[in-house]
Design a protein around this motif. Structure first.
Motif, PDB file in Angstrom:
ATOM      1  N   ASP A   8      23.139 -22.065  13.015  1.00  0.00           N
ATOM      2  CA  ASP A   8      23.477 -22.519  11.663  1.00  0.00           C
ATOM      3  C   ASP A   8      22.320 -22.174  10.985  1.00  0.00           C
TER       4      ASP A   8
ATOM      5  N   GLU B 291      20.400 -25.313  13.847  1.00  0.00           N
ATOM      6  CA  GLU B 291      20.745 -25.892  15.040  1.00  0.00           C
ATOM      7  C   GLU B 291      21.784 -25.000  15.742  1.00  0.00           C
TER       8      GLU B 291
ATOM      9  N   LYS C 245      20.967 -25.510   8.902  1.00  0.00           N
ATOM     10  CA  LYS C 245      20.666 -26.605   9.557  1.00  0.00           C
ATOM     11  C   LYS C 245      19.562 -26.397  10.715  1.00  0.00           C
TER      12      LYS C 245
END
Length: 347
Positions: free
Chosen positions: A314, A319, A317
């Motif tokens: 992502d 992550e 984010k």
């Protein structure tokens, strides 16, 4: 009982169709023990493969119009040209020994060929045992796709690893890992304009990228465990530490963040380009060299050759959200519509 009017039903159907019609595009992954995997970016699943009819494809690129995909095939010393409308092989174009890095620019393919390379990297911190052997310069072979053949070549340093173009398009910049230099050449005639030694900052320059605003360049130094920042005239501005063995490098589209794949550290590192402070280290896998943003910049796809997977990250984010299995040693990755990445860019 509430009656749903036909016009409401029609509106819902149209909205549903429009939502389903939004296509995020495709990612194409070159596999050293296979062909090219196709990842559907709507589902983040592998939806097919392309037979490039050659062995050991590494470098990969896509033409600006999305018509052709190109792979550099190490063992067969050629390029494969693939028609992306049909995903079918079109032809091979001979380019020379050990073709590796590919960039497609202005209807031409630029591919590094390495006659001096044995295919095995030297050991960090040890001197080259072959001091008496000549360092054979690499050739940046230029292929005109309309003509379907090699039109010229540019003499680089030994073992060229990265290729970039200045914002103006007047210069081509290459990294030469075997003699620790970055060389700048005239785009039109290949004439050497400048040589920058990286020895003072670290050995084995690999990735090279121009900032989206064209005002500076960054290059990873694999054995320096850092990247360097050069101004528009190629003067050293800064050295920034990274994890072990950085290679693939890319800005986001706006140039606000810089991403570096540090393969032995098993991280994708993110830097703020206002001060080059590290924002985050994202745990990855083994031998993750190259990556690309999705066209909408919501995700980053990272090819991890020794972990048998492509990671989906992502982009906001920072992550890992998914791991897509790939057991054919993924090497490089590009997307269409075009996006920023370690093997491509949006001009």
């Amino acid at each position: 009982m509430q009656v749903i009017k036909p016009v409401v039903i029609l509106g819902l159907l149209i909205s549903s169709l429009l939502a389903n019609a939004e296509d995020r595009g495709r990612a194409y992954v070159s596999n050293q023990e296979g062909g090219v995997s196709i990842i559907n970016l709507n589902t983040m699943e592998t939806e097919g493969t392309i037979d490039v009819q050659a062995k050991n494809p590494r470098g990969i690129g896509i033409t600006e119009d999305g018509q052709y995909l190109i792979t550099a095939n190490k063992d067969d010393e050629n390029l494969s040209v693939i028609d992306l409308k049909t995903n079918q092989f079109v032809k091979h174009i001979s380019v020379g020994k050990n073709p590796e890095f590919v960039r497609v620019f202005r209807g031409q393919v630029f591919v590094s060929t390495e006659p001096a390379s044995t295919g095995k990297p030297p050991v960090a911190g040890k001197e080259d045992d072959d001091k008496d052997e000549p360092k054979i310069p690499a050739r940046i072979v230029v292929v005109d796709l309309a003509k379907g053949k090699k039109t010229r070549d540019i003499v680089g340093g030994p073992e060229t690893e990265g290729i970039e173009f200045s914002k103006s398009g007047k210069e081509i910049i290459v990294t030469n890992e075997a003699d620790n230099t970055i060389t700048v050449h005239n785009f039109s005639n290949g004439k050497l304009l400048k040589t920058i030694s990286t020895k003072k900052y670290g050995d084995r320059p690999r990735g090279i990228k121009v900032a989206p605003n064209g005002k500076y360049y960054v290059s990873t130094l694999e054995y320096g465990n850092n990247f360097i920042v050069l101004d528009s005239q190629f003067k050293h501005l800064k050295t920034v530490p990274t994890g072990e063995s950085p290679y693939g490098i890319s800005f986001d589209r706006e140039g606000k963040r810089l991403f570096v794949a540090s393969s032995k550290a098993k991280t994708l590192e993110v830097f703020d380009t206002t001060n080059f402070e590290k924002i985050k280290e994202i745990p990855t896998g083994r031998r993750c060299w190259h990556f690309s943003f999705s066209p909408d910049e919501k995700d980053i796809l990272l090819a991890c050759g020794k972990s048998d997977e492509v990671l989906v990250i992502d982009a906001e984010k920072l992550e890992v959200t998914k791991r897509i299995p790939n057991k054919e040693i993924p090497w490089g990755i590009v997307v269409y519509p075009k996006a920023m990445g370690s093997l491509d860019s949006v001009k």
